[in-house]
Scaffold this motif. Structure first.
Motif, PDB file in Angstrom:
ATOM      1  N   LEU A  72       1.900   7.738  -6.243  1.00 28.16           N
ATOM      2  CA  LEU A  72       1.022   8.909  -6.325  1.00 28.16           C
ATOM      3  C   LEU A  72       1.755  10.172  -5.901  1.00 28.16           C
ATOM      4  O   LEU A  72       1.589  11.235  -6.521  1.00 28.16           O
ATOM      5  CB  LEU A  72      -0.207   8.685  -5.441  1.00 28.16           C
ATOM      6  CG  LEU A  72      -1.208   9.848  -5.349  1.00 28.16           C
ATOM      7  CD1 LEU A  72      -1.780  10.175  -6.716  1.00 28.16           C
ATOM      8  CD2 LEU A  72      -2.316   9.528  -4.355  1.00 28.16           C
ATOM      9  N   SER A 109       4.127   8.025   4.021  1.00 28.40           N
ATOM     10  CA  SER A 109       3.387   7.046   3.219  1.00 28.40           C
ATOM     11  C   SER A 109       3.067   5.797   4.031  1.00 28.40           C
ATOM     12  O   SER A 109       1.968   5.230   3.912  1.00 28.40           O
ATOM     13  CB  SER A 109       4.195   6.680   1.977  1.00 28.40           C
ATOM     14  OG  SER A 109       5.438   6.107   2.341  1.00 28.40           O
ATOM     15  N   VAL A 145       2.185   2.171  -3.524  1.00 28.64           N
ATOM     16  CA  VAL A 145       1.214   2.874  -4.392  1.00 28.64           C
ATOM     17  C   VAL A 145       1.091   4.336  -3.973  1.00 28.64           C
ATOM     18  O   VAL A 145       0.975   5.231  -4.824  1.00 28.64           O
ATOM     19  CB  VAL A 145      -0.149   2.161  -4.335  1.00 28.64           C
ATOM     20  CG1 VAL A 145      -1.140   2.821  -5.275  1.00 28.64           C
ATOM     21  CG2 VAL A 145      -0.003   0.689  -4.681  1.00 28.64           C
ATOM     22  N   LEU A 146       1.122   4.599  -2.676  1.00 33.25           N
ATOM     23  CA  LEU A 146       1.080   5.985  -2.215  1.00 33.25           C
ATOM     24  C   LEU A 146       2.330   6.754  -2.646  1.00 33.25           C
ATOM     25  O   LEU A 146       2.252   7.938  -2.980  1.00 33.25           O
ATOM     26  CB  LEU A 146       0.947   6.023  -0.692  1.00 33.25           C
ATOM     27  CG  LEU A 146      -0.434   5.705  -0.115  1.00 33.25           C
ATOM     28  CD1 LEU A 146      -0.364   5.581   1.397  1.00 33.25           C
ATOM     29  CD2 LEU A 146      -1.444   6.774  -0.507  1.00 33.25           C
ATOM     30  N   ARG A 187      -6.514   5.619  -9.626  1.00 31.57           N
ATOM     31  CA  ARG A 187      -5.609   6.762  -9.516  1.00 31.57           C
ATOM     32  C   ARG A 187      -5.424   7.501 -10.842  1.00 31.57           C
ATOM     33  O   ARG A 187      -5.539   8.721 -10.902  1.00 31.57           O
ATOM     34  CB  ARG A 187      -4.250   6.280  -9.001  1.00 31.57           C
ATOM     35  CG  ARG A 187      -3.248   7.384  -8.772  1.00 31.57           C
ATOM     36  CD  ARG A 187      -1.946   6.847  -8.232  1.00 31.57           C
ATOM     37  NE  ARG A 187      -1.112   6.237  -9.253  1.00 31.57           N
ATOM     38  CZ  ARG A 187      -0.933   4.933  -9.391  1.00 31.57           C
ATOM     39  NH1 ARG A 187      -1.528   4.107  -8.570  1.00 31.57           N
ATOM     40  NH2 ARG A 187      -0.159   4.446 -10.338  1.00 31.57           N
ATOM     41  N   ARG A 194       0.834  -1.212   0.000  1.00 35.64           N
ATOM     42  CA  ARG A 194       0.000   0.000   0.000  1.00 35.64           C
ATOM     43  C   ARG A 194       0.867   1.260   0.000  1.00 35.64           C
ATOM     44  O   ARG A 194       0.562   2.239  -0.695  1.00 35.64           O
ATOM     45  CB  ARG A 194      -0.920  -0.021   1.218  1.00 35.64           C
ATOM     46  CG  ARG A 194      -1.748   1.238   1.438  1.00 35.64           C
ATOM     47  CD  ARG A 194      -2.656   1.550   0.240  1.00 35.64           C
ATOM     48  NE  ARG A 194      -3.613   0.510  -0.003  1.00 35.64           N
ATOM     49  CZ  ARG A 194      -4.811   0.424   0.589  1.00 35.64           C
ATOM     50  NH1 ARG A 194      -5.176   1.349   1.456  1.00 35.64           N
ATOM     51  NH2 ARG A 194      -5.632  -0.564   0.296  1.00 35.64           N
ATOM     52  N   LEU A 251      -6.802   5.042  -4.833  1.00 43.78           N
ATOM     53  CA  LEU A 251      -5.637   4.361  -5.390  1.00 43.78           C
ATOM     54  C   LEU A 251      -6.020   3.376  -6.478  1.00 43.78           C
ATOM     55  O   LEU A 251      -5.239   3.146  -7.416  1.00 43.78           O
ATOM     56  CB  LEU A 251      -4.872   3.650  -4.278  1.00 43.78           C
ATOM     57  CG  LEU A 251      -4.272   4.557  -3.189  1.00 43.78           C
ATOM     58  CD1 LEU A 251      -3.519   3.728  -2.166  1.00 43.78           C
ATOM     59  CD2 LEU A 251      -3.359   5.611  -3.790  1.00 43.78           C
TER      60      LEU A 251
END
Length: 469
Positions: free
Chosen positions: A209, A228, A205-206, A304, A202, A301
């Protein structure tokens, strides 16, 4: 036995013979008896075995031993390599870098603190050369040194030794950084526990972004990694218990050191998530706040890329709508009463028998603002780019200017959002001592009653001397 090729320094004779009557052989001139060369008193162990003669000064020469600071620095390099579990080849490379840098003229006359930091810089450069995911913040924590000092010494060492050490990718640092968080059921409560694998997935993915929103470029990796991981931990199970945790409390629970910059990165990540959360179609216009956006992280997400495109297109449409002048503002501009469709419609809407109100650029029409809805915001933006008009203002300069091209975009790099303030050099005032001092300045220097009495007596003495003259 005569020696060929030698010449007596006293008489210049070439008749040089070996004198072996003493314990040590000597070369003596047969004509004048001068000693041409002294005997060789001793030899080294290796040359004795080989049967070669050496001078006494060479036989007593001792190899230069490394100094105490160099030995301590090598021990420090080895300790860091073993703590970070580096390979034997990387440990040897780090030692070689340290010896070369320590003996270089640029690092000979530096403080002891910089020499201690130099060991960590050599380990960091070696890790980057072998793509080992170690950040500078990790070296700072192990050495308990100032990050700014380590950065300065590292840059100087890389330039001195001409080392090519590319920085490690932040995604590669994530897995190593996540393992430092003690969030397993053995360390925390089951409701607060989270597996390192899910947390890394997780948080990755943050981070992607954050990279799309220019939050990673030119930033230190440790604060953005901490932010994050914290948001990933909250969003995986957005319960009330987890949402109540602050970043400081989370770091204390996970037994990691909280960075002072990490709260800023958390706020910036939440701002990006809020901008994308506004584009979710099933929210039906509900406001997304930093307190409620954590519950929508999973949806944000998953979609996104689509939300990024929609947010950018919505921002461009908002800028385009702001560049169009509202009818109330077009009526108020001088010289705008031309035969254009928009102005003809505005003129026909006026009531017969009433003269139009005199245009005033500084104040919009109240009725038109109520009809336009959100025109007041557009009017404010447009008016910031318009010049002030007056009786003596030229009509050419009273036309509306081009919309501001430097208006902030949706996502900006840190260099644009937080521009550095240029340092202004303060002029240095040269004091020669011949400047006049006013009475008010003298009074400001006087503090004690004794100084006041001395000042009054000196002033009276000067006045009496002037009267006598």
């Amino acid at each position: 036995m005569a020696t060929v090729g030698l010449k007596c320094p006293e008489c210049g004779s070439l008749d040089i013979v070996d004198d072996e009557h003493y314990s040590q052989p000597q070369l003596v001139c047969a004509d004048c008896g001068a000693v041409v060369s002294e005997g060789l008193l001793t030899t080294t162990r290796s040359e004795e075995t080989q049967g070669t003669d050496v001078r006494y000064s060479n036989s007593t020469e001792v190899d230069k031993k490394p100094c105490r600071n160099l030995i301590n620095g090598i021990h420090r390099v080895r300790a860091l390599c073993r703590i970070l579990r580096l390979t034997f080849l990387m440990e040897e490379t780090a030692e070689t870098h340290f010896k070369q840098a320590y003996e270089h003229p640029n690092f000979i006359r530096v403080s002891l603190q910089k020499k201690e930091v130099l060991a960590g810089c050599c380990v960091l450069a070696t890790c980057r050369q072998h793509s080992w995911p170690i950040a500078m913040g990790t070296i700072c924590c192990l050495l308990e040194a100032n990050p700014r000092l380590i950065g300065v010494v590292y840059q100087e060492m890389v330039k001195t030794l001409k080392i090519e050490a590319p920085p490690a990718s932040i995604i590669n640092l994530l897995e190593t950084h996540c393992q430092a968080y003690k969030l397993s059921p053995q360390h925390v409560h089951e409701e607060l526990s989270e597996s390192s694998k899910d947390l890394t997935k997780r948080a990755a993915v943050l981070l992607e972004l954050a990279a799309d929103a220019w939050l990673v470029t030119g930033r230190q990796p440790i604060p953005i990694l901490t932010a994050s991981i914290f948001l990933a931990w909250q969003s995986l199970k957005p319960t009330q218990t987890r949402l109540k945790y602050t970043l400081a409390r989370f770091c204390q629970m996970a037994k990691v050191t909280k960075s002072s910059i990490a709260p800023k990165r958390v706020t910036e990540l939440k701002e990006v998530l809020c901008k994308l959360g506004q584009e979710l179609p099933w929210l039906s216009g509900d406001e997304v706040t930093p307190q409620t956006v954590i519950q929508m992280v999973d949806d944000i997400l998953n979609h996104r890329l689509t939300l990024l495109r929609r947010a950018l297109s919505s921002h461009e449409e908002a800028l385009a709508s702001e560049s169009v002048l509202p009818p109330s503002l077009e009526d108020s501009l001088p010289g705008s009463h031309t035969n254009t469709p928009c102005l003809e419609g505005a003129a026909s809407s006026q009531t017969p028998g009433k003269t139009p109100k005199e245009p005033f650029v500084g104040e919009p029409d109240t009725g038109s603002v109520q009809q336009q809805g959100d025109v007041d915001l557009t009017y404010t933006v447009i008016m910031e780019g318009l010049p002030h008009t007056g009786p003596g203002t030229d009509s050419q300069h009273s036309q509306p200017s081009v919309p501001n091209s430097g208006k902030r975009s949706l996502f900006e790099p840190p260099s644009v959002r937080y521009a550095k303030i240029r340092r202004v050099q303060v002029p240095v005032v040269e004091v020669t001592g011949d400047e006049e001092i006013s009475d008010s300045e003298i009074d400001s220097y006087i503090r004690t009653p004794q100084e006041i009495r001395d000042y009054v007596e000196a002033k009276e003495a000067l006045a009496s001397s002037d009267d006598e003259l």
